[in-house]
Design a protein around this motif. Structure first.
Motif, PDB file in Angstrom:
ATOM      1  N   ALA A 183       0.832  -1.201   0.000  1.00  0.00           N
ATOM      2  CA  ALA A 183       0.000   0.000   0.000  1.00  0.00           C
ATOM      3  C   ALA A 183       0.868   1.253   0.000  1.00  0.00           C
ATOM      4  O   ALA A 183       0.590   2.223  -0.720  1.00  0.00           O
ATOM      5  CB  ALA A 183      -0.930  -0.004   1.216  1.00  0.00           C
ATOM      6  N   ALA A 184       1.938   1.232   0.798  1.00  0.00           N
ATOM      7  CA  ALA A 184       2.844   2.370   0.841  1.00  0.00           C
ATOM      8  C   ALA A 184       3.539   2.567  -0.500  1.00  0.00           C
ATOM      9  O   ALA A 184       3.725   3.700  -0.962  1.00  0.00           O
ATOM     10  CB  ALA A 184       3.878   2.167   1.950  1.00  0.00           C
ATOM     11  N   LEU A 185       3.919   1.471  -1.141  1.00  0.00           N
ATOM     12  CA  LEU A 185       4.574   1.561  -2.434  1.00  0.00           C
ATOM     13  C   LEU A 185       3.634   2.151  -3.487  1.00  0.00           C
ATOM     14  O   LEU A 185       4.043   2.978  -4.307  1.00  0.00           O
ATOM     15  CB  LEU A 185       5.045   0.176  -2.879  1.00  0.00           C
ATOM     16  CG  LEU A 185       5.730   0.089  -4.245  1.00  0.00           C
ATOM     17  CD1 LEU A 185       6.936   1.015  -4.311  1.00  0.00           C
ATOM     18  CD2 LEU A 185       6.143  -1.354  -4.541  1.00  0.00           C
ATOM     19  N   SER A 186       2.365   1.764  -3.443  1.00  0.00           N
ATOM     20  CA  SER A 186       1.381   2.316  -4.384  1.00  0.00           C
ATOM     21  C   SER A 186       1.220   3.811  -4.180  1.00  0.00           C
ATOM     22  O   SER A 186       1.141   4.578  -5.149  1.00  0.00           O
ATOM     23  CB  SER A 186       0.037   1.610  -4.211  1.00  0.00           C
ATOM     24  OG  SER A 186       0.141   0.243  -4.536  1.00  0.00           O
ATOM     25  N   ARG A 187       1.166   4.241  -2.917  1.00  0.00           N
ATOM     26  CA  ARG A 187       1.057   5.681  -2.635  1.00  0.00           C
ATOM     27  C   ARG A 187       2.292   6.431  -3.123  1.00  0.00           C
ATOM     28  O   ARG A 187       2.177   7.539  -3.673  1.00  0.00           O
ATOM     29  CB  ARG A 187       0.854   5.899  -1.133  1.00  0.00           C
ATOM     30  CG  ARG A 187      -0.524   5.489  -0.625  1.00  0.00           C
ATOM     31  CD  ARG A 187      -0.808   6.087   0.746  1.00  0.00           C
ATOM     32  NE  ARG A 187       0.157   5.639   1.740  1.00  0.00           N
ATOM     33  CZ  ARG A 187       0.017   4.533   2.474  1.00  0.00           C
ATOM     34  NH1 ARG A 187      -1.035   3.751   2.306  1.00  0.00           N
ATOM     35  NH2 ARG A 187       0.926   4.194   3.362  1.00  0.00           N
TER      36      ARG A 187
END
Length: 287
Positions: A183-187
């Protein structure tokens, strides 16, 4: 222009005008060789029509060069890290990195036989910049480098390739914490895309954006080689030495300097100056 050399012994201030009989003494023979090297460098056609002041001091290269930058109000330091002899002999990689870390102005690191952007013909020297790679992380440390890259490419008409590298540490984190890290990588990917789009709107069609994922230094070097870049521009910050010694650069920046296929212009975050006064006519804003 200041031709600056640091030696491990005291050099007379009037080296270039010393009478020949001084060099007859055995302990002064090295001074004769040093004077010959200085004169040979000063006769280089690249220095034609330039006012060149030689300065030779005793001490440690990094600290003495940093002092000279302040004393002479230097805008740009050029260090050669490979392929020279004599007075202009190659600096060891660690010494060059110490200079980059300590100098309060931009440092252009050159490692021959890198791609060169200076052409000397018919007693004239010209700078040809076709493509410049700017490595950025959108942090305060890259603000000065971004401003400088924009100034240089706007003035020369060179293509500006802006690169952001999403570090491969996300892959390592994903193996341990797949849900949160993904999720952090997508953000982060969305954030980088938005910042790159903003930069394109601000800088115009000359700015070509690139986003890569992997080891930062590898991706920077790869893009520079792929685009046949004439220069890499990167913002630098220094870190205290683990053992209390001289300041050190981050490992990724050191690897860029050591592996780049072209000269690397390292711009310190603490001070913004004009590194190529012959090219950049407008003052660079202070931050």
């Amino acid at each position: 222009m200041l031709l600056f050399s640091v030696q491990d012994a005291t050099v007379p201030a009037n080296l270039l005008t010393l009478p020949e009989h001084v060099f007859e003494e055995q302990e002064n023979r090295w001074l004769l060789q040093l004077r010959a090297e200085v004169r040979e460098l000063l006769s280089d056609p690249l220095f034609c029509d330039l006012e060149v002041e030689p300065a030779i001091v005793e001490g440690e290269p990094a600290s003495e060069i940093a002092r000279a930058v302040r004393d002479y109000d230097i805008d740009l330091v050029t260090v050669v890290t490979h392929g020279r002899k004599g007075l202009s002999r190659a600096l060891g990689g660690s010494t060059a990195e110490e200079i980059i870390a300590e100098a309060p102005c931009p440092v252009l690191a050159i490692r021959p036989p890198q791609h060169d952007f200076v052409e000397h013909q018919d007693s004239l020297s010209k700078i040809h910049l076709n493509r410049v790679v700017l490595a950025t992380n959108f942090q305060p440390s890259s603000v000065a480098a971004t401003q400088l890259a924009t100034q240089i490419t706007n003035h020369t008409g060179a293509e500006l390739h802006v690169l952001y590298v999403i570090g491969d540490y996300f892959e390592q984190i994903s193996a341990l914490f797949p849900e949160g890290s993904l999720a952090a990588l997508s953000r982060l990917r969305r954030y980088v895309q938005e910042r790159m789009s903003q930069l394109t709107r601000e800088e115009g069609p000359r700015a070509i954006t690139n986003i890569a994922e992997g080891r930062p230094y590898e991706e920077i070097v790869r893009l520079a080689a792929q685009k046949e870049a004439d220069m890499i521009i990167i913002g630098t910050t220094v870190h205290a030495s683990l053992f209390g010694g001289v300041p050190v650069l981050g490992a990724e920046i050191e690897r860029v300097v050591r592996n780049a296929p072209c000269p690397v212009l390292c711009v310190p975050a603490s001070r913004v100056v004009t590194p190529l006064p012959a090219l950049v006519t407008q003052p660079v804003p202070q931050t």
